[in-house]
Motif scaffolding. Structure first.
Motif, PDB file in Angstrom:
ATOM      1  N   THR A  26      -7.923   9.496  -2.337  1.00  0.00           N
ATOM      2  CA  THR A  26      -8.326   8.109  -2.595  1.00  0.00           C
ATOM      3  C   THR A  26      -7.113   7.194  -2.536  1.00  0.00           C
ATOM      4  N   VAL A  27      -6.012   7.655  -3.106  1.00  0.00           N
ATOM      5  CA  VAL A  27      -4.764   6.877  -3.084  1.00  0.00           C
ATOM      6  C   VAL A  27      -4.305   6.647  -1.648  1.00  0.00           C
ATOM      7  N   ASN A  28      -4.238   7.699  -0.853  1.00  0.00           N
ATOM      8  CA  ASN A  28      -3.755   7.589   0.529  1.00  0.00           C
ATOM      9  C   ASN A  28      -4.702   6.780   1.398  1.00  0.00           C
ATOM     10  N   ALA A  29      -6.015   6.997   1.237  1.00  0.00           N
ATOM     11  CA  ALA A  29      -6.989   6.222   2.012  1.00  0.00           C
ATOM     12  C   ALA A  29      -6.931   4.750   1.630  1.00  0.00           C
ATOM     13  N   SER A  30      -6.771   4.468   0.341  1.00  0.00           N
ATOM     14  CA  SER A  30      -6.663   3.076  -0.115  1.00  0.00           C
ATOM     15  C   SER A  30      -5.449   2.396   0.503  1.00  0.00           C
ATOM     16  N   GLU A  31      -4.343   3.134   0.598  1.00  0.00           N
ATOM     17  CA  GLU A  31      -3.131   2.558   1.197  1.00  0.00           C
ATOM     18  C   GLU A  31      -3.372   2.199   2.656  1.00  0.00           C
ATOM     19  N   ALA A  32      -4.046   3.077   3.388  1.00  0.00           N
ATOM     20  CA  ALA A  32      -4.338   2.787   4.791  1.00  0.00           C
ATOM     21  C   ALA A  32      -5.275   1.591   4.917  1.00  0.00           C
ATOM     22  N   LYS A  38     -12.300  -0.136   8.577  1.00  0.00           N
ATOM     23  CA  LYS A  38     -12.470   0.914   9.583  1.00  0.00           C
ATOM     24  C   LYS A  38     -11.177   1.154  10.359  1.00  0.00           C
ATOM     25  N   ALA A  39     -10.411   0.097  10.577  1.00  0.00           N
ATOM     26  CA  ALA A  39      -9.121   0.275  11.263  1.00  0.00           C
ATOM     27  C   ALA A  39      -8.171   1.109  10.417  1.00  0.00           C
ATOM     28  N   GLY A  40      -8.180   0.869   9.113  1.00  0.00           N
ATOM     29  CA  GLY A  40      -7.319   1.645   8.233  1.00  0.00           C
ATOM     30  C   GLY A  40      -7.683   3.116   8.236  1.00  0.00           C
ATOM     31  N   LEU A  41      -8.964   3.420   8.096  1.00  0.00           N
ATOM     32  CA  LEU A  41      -9.398   4.819   8.138  1.00  0.00           C
ATOM     33  C   LEU A  41      -9.134   5.443   9.507  1.00  0.00           C
ATOM     34  N   GLN A  42      -9.350   4.645  10.563  1.00  0.00           N
ATOM     35  CA  GLN A  42      -9.163   5.167  11.909  1.00  0.00           C
ATOM     36  C   GLN A  42      -7.709   5.558  12.163  1.00  0.00           C
TER      37      GLN A  42
END
Length: 421
Positions: free
Chosen positions: A199-205, A229-233
């Motif tokens: 969650t921490v890493n995904a939130s940062e992206a 979506k760009a962050g997750l991608q």
């Protein structure tokens, strides 16, 4: 958000079958006004003090505060167990836990349930010298409910023997992966196992790409946006290309540190605690061969997820004046410097980061300050457990290629909406 409204949200999510009155919100509202000048012995509750930071500070306090001695109640080292322990004592209106350390993601939940004394009026503390992000992490509904105690911001660790300058953008980092390939090592790893670190890493992206998981009301999900979506991608693409090594989906903080420390990575996202371990251990393959930089963003520093803990006063405490003074004692520069030197814990006072003597001893301090100043809190919501489960499950599935980014974002959106309905 008013506390009554916050309670309605929290109870609707967490205790759908109960009313605010059933959960003691009226009693908590009355308790807020009581014992504001109460003085006497207090109990301080915190997770395991592995680095022996708390006991020396409490001994110092007790030596100069006869009649207002602090007893240390040490919890386990497991965050879930700490949370459960606090919930049990707060829910029973136990006055014995006078001051409790809360993770930044617990503040909204506990405040919404009426368990934390608002730090306003006679309970107010001076936050002018604190890093703003740490104050935001202790605030809910525009009310400060806890005193920031220690903070945390992510750093980009990089190999100075393999590259002269760190990347300042994500695209530059990915572009440098050829250097890693030439050296026969992995390029970049964070924490991508299915746990809170994801969650921490995904939130940062997501935050670095300009998106957010929740709106400012702490209720409305905001996952169906191009930025999210760009962050997750960016994570999905990096894993698919091999820039993020395959084994990284099993990494928590220590697995990532060990991989970097063994010389198997060019870049690593991790917390400051890893610095002294990798620099000081004789077995470290990268001692003297690494440095730190802010997380790379789109055109400059990215947005770390804010870590850390705050100290809160139990709304049912009978000695709130003593508790308030104890919070302020932990915020003194001397105490904050001790958190750093004894426990490698990030201070919340800005002036500690600007102290030349401390910078000489801890060269990463200016970079850490930049990280925290640009940090974003995880979603501030009284139903955070449901939010983080949705993010972990779906971000993991997207990275592994089990879901498209569009589907993962939509599923997170739906899960959060269902939790808040």
């Amino acid at each position: 958000m008013k506390r009554v409204a916050a309670c309605a949200v929290a109870v609707g999510v967490l205790f759908a079958a109960s009313s605010c009155a059933d959960q003691g919100i009226d009693a908590a509202a009355q308790a807020e006004k009581q014992n504001l000048d109460g003085r006497g012995p207090i109990t301080y509750v915190q997770g395991k003090d592995n680095s022996n930071v708390v006991r020396p500070l409490i001994d110092e306090w007790n030596a100069t505060h006869p009649g207002e001695e602090v007893t240390f109640k040490e919890q386990s080292d497991q965050a879930d167990q700490q949370h459960e322990d606090l919930v049990q004592h707060f829910q029973s209106r136990d006055s014995g836990y006078d001051v409790a350390v809360v993770d930044v993601v617990w503040t909204a939940e506990f405040a919404a349930r009426g368990w934390l004394q608002p730090l306003e009026g006679p309970m107010a503390i001076d936050t002018s010298g604190l890093l703003p992000a740490t104050v935001a992490g202790a605030t809910y509904g525009d009310v400060l409910y806890a005193a920031p105690q220690t903070s945390d911001g992510a750093l980009l660790y990089y190999r100075t023997d393999l590259m002269e300058h760190p990347p300042t953008t994500w695209d530059e980092l990915i572009g440098a992966c050829g250097t890693a390939q030439h050296a026969g090592i992995g390029c970049y790893a964070g924490q991508y196992a299915k746990y809170e670190g994801l969650t921490v890493n995904a939130s940062e992206a997501i935050n670095t790409a300009g998106g957010s998981i929740l709106g400012p009301d702490g209720v409305t999900p905001t996952m169906n946006t191009p930025e999210v979506k760009a962050g997750l991608q960016s994570l999905v693409d990096a894993y698919r290309s091999g820039a993020i090594p395959r084994e990284s989906v099993t990494f928590q903080e220590e697995q990532a540190r060990q991989a970097f420390q063994s010389g198997d990575l060019l870049f690593m996202r991790n917390w400051p605690y890893a610095y002294s371990l990798m620099e000081g251990q004789g077995s470290s393959a990268v001692s003297g061969k690494f440095a730190v930089a802010p997380l790379p963003g789109k055109s400059g520093p990215g947005h770390s997820t804010l870590g850390g803990h705050s100290a809160a006063i139990n709304v049912y405490s009978e000695h709130k004046a003593t508790a308030s003074d104890f919070l302020k004692f932990f915020l003194e520069k001397k105490s904050q410097a001790f958190f750093l030197s004894q426990g490698s814990l990030a201070p919340v006072r800005a002036d500690v980061y600007d102290d030349p003597e401390l910078i000489e001893q801890y060269p990463y301090l200016p970079t850490l300050k930049t990280s925290i100043e640009n940090a974003v809190t995880r979603p501030v919501t009284p139903f955070y457990p449901a939010v983080t489960r949705a993010v972990q499950n779906n971000a993991y599935a997207a990275i592994k290629g089990e879901k498209t980014v569009d589907q993962a974002a939509a599923d997170i959106q739906s899960a959060i909406a269902a939790a808040g309905s």
